[in-house]
Design a protein around this motif. Structure first.
Motif, PDB file in Angstrom:
ATOM      1  N   PRO A 168       0.848  -1.193   0.000  1.00  0.00           N
ATOM      2  CA  PRO A 168       0.000   0.000   0.000  1.00  0.00           C
ATOM      3  C   PRO A 168       0.880   1.238   0.000  1.00  0.00           C
ATOM      4  O   PRO A 168       1.890   1.295   0.701  1.00  0.00           O
ATOM      5  N   HIS A 169       0.513   2.237  -0.775  1.00  0.00           N
ATOM      6  CA  HIS A 169       1.441   3.329  -1.077  1.00  0.00           C
ATOM      7  C   HIS A 169       0.714   4.668  -1.051  1.00  0.00           C
ATOM      8  O   HIS A 169      -0.357   4.807  -1.648  1.00  0.00           O
ATOM      9  N   VAL A 170       1.267   5.635  -0.345  1.00  0.00           N
ATOM     10  CA  VAL A 170       0.728   6.993  -0.309  1.00  0.00           C
ATOM     11  C   VAL A 170       1.851   7.958  -0.674  1.00  0.00           C
ATOM     12  O   VAL A 170       2.929   7.929  -0.067  1.00  0.00           O
ATOM     13  N   ASN A 171       1.613   8.785  -1.701  1.00  0.00           N
ATOM     14  CA  ASN A 171       2.593   9.788  -2.125  1.00  0.00           C
ATOM     15  C   ASN A 171       2.238  11.145  -1.529  1.00  0.00           C
ATOM     16  O   ASN A 171       1.077  11.538  -1.528  1.00  0.00           O
ATOM     17  N   ILE A 172       3.255  11.857  -1.053  1.00  0.00           N
ATOM     18  CA  ILE A 172       3.050  13.149  -0.407  1.00  0.00           C
ATOM     19  C   ILE A 172       3.901  14.218  -1.091  1.00  0.00           C
ATOM     20  O   ILE A 172       5.084  14.004  -1.361  1.00  0.00           O
ATOM     21  N   LEU A 173       3.277  15.366  -1.359  1.00  0.00           N
ATOM     22  CA  LEU A 173       4.034  16.554  -1.756  1.00  0.00           C
ATOM     23  C   LEU A 173       4.343  17.343  -0.494  1.00  0.00           C
ATOM     24  O   LEU A 173       3.441  17.925   0.126  1.00  0.00           O
ATOM     25  N   THR A 174       5.599  17.350  -0.092  1.00  0.00           N
ATOM     26  CA  THR A 174       6.004  18.022   1.134  1.00  0.00           C
ATOM     27  C   THR A 174       6.324  19.503   0.862  1.00  0.00           C
ATOM     28  O   THR A 174       6.453  19.936  -0.283  1.00  0.00           O
ATOM     29  N   LYS A 175       6.437  20.266   1.947  1.00  0.00           N
ATOM     30  CA  LYS A 175       6.840  21.670   1.899  1.00  0.00           C
ATOM     31  C   LYS A 175       5.862  22.550   1.120  1.00  0.00           C
ATOM     32  O   LYS A 175       6.251  23.596   0.580  1.00  0.00           O
ATOM     33  N   VAL A 176       4.599  22.136   1.074  1.00  0.00           N
ATOM     34  CA  VAL A 176       3.589  22.951   0.399  1.00  0.00           C
ATOM     35  C   VAL A 176       3.462  24.310   1.082  1.00  0.00           C
ATOM     36  O   VAL A 176       3.162  25.325   0.439  1.00  0.00           O
ATOM     37  N   ASP A 177       3.715  24.356   2.388  1.00  0.00           N
ATOM     38  CA  ASP A 177       3.619  25.618   3.123  1.00  0.00           C
ATOM     39  C   ASP A 177       4.666  26.635   2.671  1.00  0.00           C
ATOM     40  O   ASP A 177       4.509  27.836   2.920  1.00  0.00           O
ATOM     41  N   LEU A 178       5.707  26.182   1.997  1.00  0.00           N
ATOM     42  CA  LEU A 178       6.761  27.088   1.530  1.00  0.00           C
ATOM     43  C   LEU A 178       6.510  27.598   0.117  1.00  0.00           C
ATOM     44  O   LEU A 178       7.275  28.444  -0.375  1.00  0.00           O
ATOM     45  N   MET A 179       5.479  27.101  -0.545  1.00  0.00           N
ATOM     46  CA  MET A 179       5.196  27.528  -1.916  1.00  0.00           C
ATOM     47  C   MET A 179       4.593  28.926  -1.921  1.00  0.00           C
ATOM     48  O   MET A 179       3.687  29.227  -1.147  1.00  0.00           O
ATOM     49  N   GLU A 180       5.085  29.773  -2.812  1.00  0.00           N
ATOM     50  CA  GLU A 180       4.537  31.118  -2.946  1.00  0.00           C
ATOM     51  C   GLU A 180       3.271  31.120  -3.800  1.00  0.00           C
ATOM     52  O   GLU A 180       2.331  31.862  -3.539  1.00  0.00           O
ATOM     53  N   ASP A 181       3.256  30.283  -4.834  1.00  0.00           N
ATOM     54  CA  ASP A 181       2.110  30.219  -5.735  1.00  0.00           C
ATOM     55  C   ASP A 181       1.523  28.806  -5.699  1.00  0.00           C
ATOM     56  O   ASP A 181       2.152  27.851  -6.150  1.00  0.00           O
ATOM     57  N   SER A 226      -0.647   9.596  -7.598  1.00  0.00           N
ATOM     58  CA  SER A 226      -1.300  10.828  -7.176  1.00  0.00           C
ATOM     59  C   SER A 226      -0.650  11.262  -5.869  1.00  0.00           C
ATOM     60  O   SER A 226       0.056  10.472  -5.235  1.00  0.00           O
ATOM     61  N   PHE A 227      -0.886  12.498  -5.466  1.00  0.00           N
ATOM     62  CA  PHE A 227      -0.184  13.043  -4.309  1.00  0.00           C
ATOM     63  C   PHE A 227      -1.154  13.697  -3.336  1.00  0.00           C
ATOM     64  O   PHE A 227      -2.198  14.227  -3.729  1.00  0.00           O
ATOM     65  N   LEU A 228      -0.781  13.668  -2.061  1.00  0.00           N
ATOM     66  CA  LEU A 228      -1.476  14.410  -1.018  1.00  0.00           C
ATOM     67  C   LEU A 228      -0.573  15.563  -0.589  1.00  0.00           C
ATOM     68  O   LEU A 228       0.638  15.370  -0.430  1.00  0.00           O
ATOM     69  N   PRO A 229      -1.119  16.763  -0.397  1.00  0.00           N
ATOM     70  CA  PRO A 229      -0.280  17.908  -0.004  1.00  0.00           C
ATOM     71  C   PRO A 229      -0.027  17.913   1.500  1.00  0.00           C
ATOM     72  O   PRO A 229      -0.943  17.656   2.293  1.00  0.00           O
ATOM     73  N   LEU A 230       1.208  18.196   1.879  1.00  0.00           N
ATOM     74  CA  LEU A 230       1.562  18.323   3.295  1.00  0.00           C
ATOM     75  C   LEU A 230       1.936  19.766   3.597  1.00  0.00           C
ATOM     76  O   LEU A 230       2.959  20.266   3.130  1.00  0.00           O
TER      77      LEU A 230
END
Length: 282
Positions: A168-181, A226-230
């Protein structure tokens, strides 16, 4: 309940340890027990308390000094040493953990360990044979979405890890809080290969068109990435990710019948006080 584990993997510097730390803090806040395990022999400091540490078995600094290896070669040696000592070291360390325990393995950031070598496949096979339900958590830096070529490479790495580990696999996009746009973030959470190919064609030369089409076709054929935002500033973000992982490994599902049984027992007592025969007929 059973025994559950997360295997947190991804490229170096993608935020794996930060994720582990915020997951630990979130679980502390909701009164949920979790134990974090360090599997990086090069790690030096931690924000979270370490329950188990691979450096008690093998340390990268010692390997580099004694064998004259560089950082990459030394890390590969350390992980192969772990693979050779899974039963002796990890088996003994895990004897103290049983039902209702939840482990989070914070792993090193060398892609070869997940995509090319057998060490982590041996590791997850050992955990499964020992009765652990395991979910792979693949972390990818959200900065990758600023360059479609980098994002395609990261998505293919995630897919390779999924195929290699077969868990079972979950992909995460990390550091979303640092994105300006963040306006176009949704395009990458559920990537459309056709849309990405148009963007990729604009950033690469015509000679790469066939290669780009092959990569897009690979992602589209599997339809798994697919990704989940962190966002570590948003408590709901880590809660949503933990919920997805819990569903993937069916965490806590066997606790539901026990709750229902307790309610039914209580109902029987009430029926006994006020005429339980009707309840027996039902």
């Amino acid at each position: 309940m059973g025994k559950y584990a997360q295997l947190v993997i991804g490229p170096a510097g993608c935020g794996k340890s930060t994720y582990c730390n915020h997951l630990y803090e979130h679980c502390q806040a909701i009164k949920r027990s979790v134990h974090v395990v360090n599997l990086d022999p090069a790690a030096e400091a931690f924000q979270y308390p370490v329950s188990l540490d691979i450096r008690d078995l093998v340390c990268l600094e010692d390997v580099m000094e004694e064998l004259g290896l560089g950082p990459n070669g030394g890390l590969l040696y350390c992980m192969e040493y772990l693979e050779d000592n899974l039963h002796e070291w990890l088996g003994e360390e895990l004897e103290g953990y049983g039902d209702e325990d939840y482990l989070v393995f914070d792993c090193p950031g060398q892609i070869e360990l997940y995509n090319h070598l057998s060490v982590f496949r041996s590791f997850v096979d050992f955990l499964k044979n020992d009765g652990w339900s395991v979910c792979v958590v693949y972390c990818l830096d959200a900065h990758f979405v600023t360059d479609v070529a980098k994002f395609m490479a990261g998505a293919l790495q995630a897919l390779a890890a999924m195929v290699k580990l077969e868990l079972p696999h979950v992909n995460i996009l990390t550091k979303v809080d640092l994105m300006e746009d963040k306006n176009h973030l949704d395009e990458f959470l559920f990537p459309d290969p056709e849309l990405l190919l148009h963007q990729l064609a604009a950033s690469t030369g015509p000679r790469f068109r066939q290669l780009n089409r092959a990569m897009g076709g690979l992602l589209e054929e599997f339809s798994l990435v697919s990704f989940l935002p962190l966002d570590i500033t948003d408590e709901d973000s880590i809660a949503d990710i933990l919920g997805q992982i819990d569903m993937a490994i069916q965490y806590g599902e066997d606790a539901e019948p026990r709750i229902r049984d307790e309610l039914e027992d209580g109902g029987d007592d009430d029926d006994d006080d006020g005429g339980g025969d009707g309840g027996d007929d039902i």
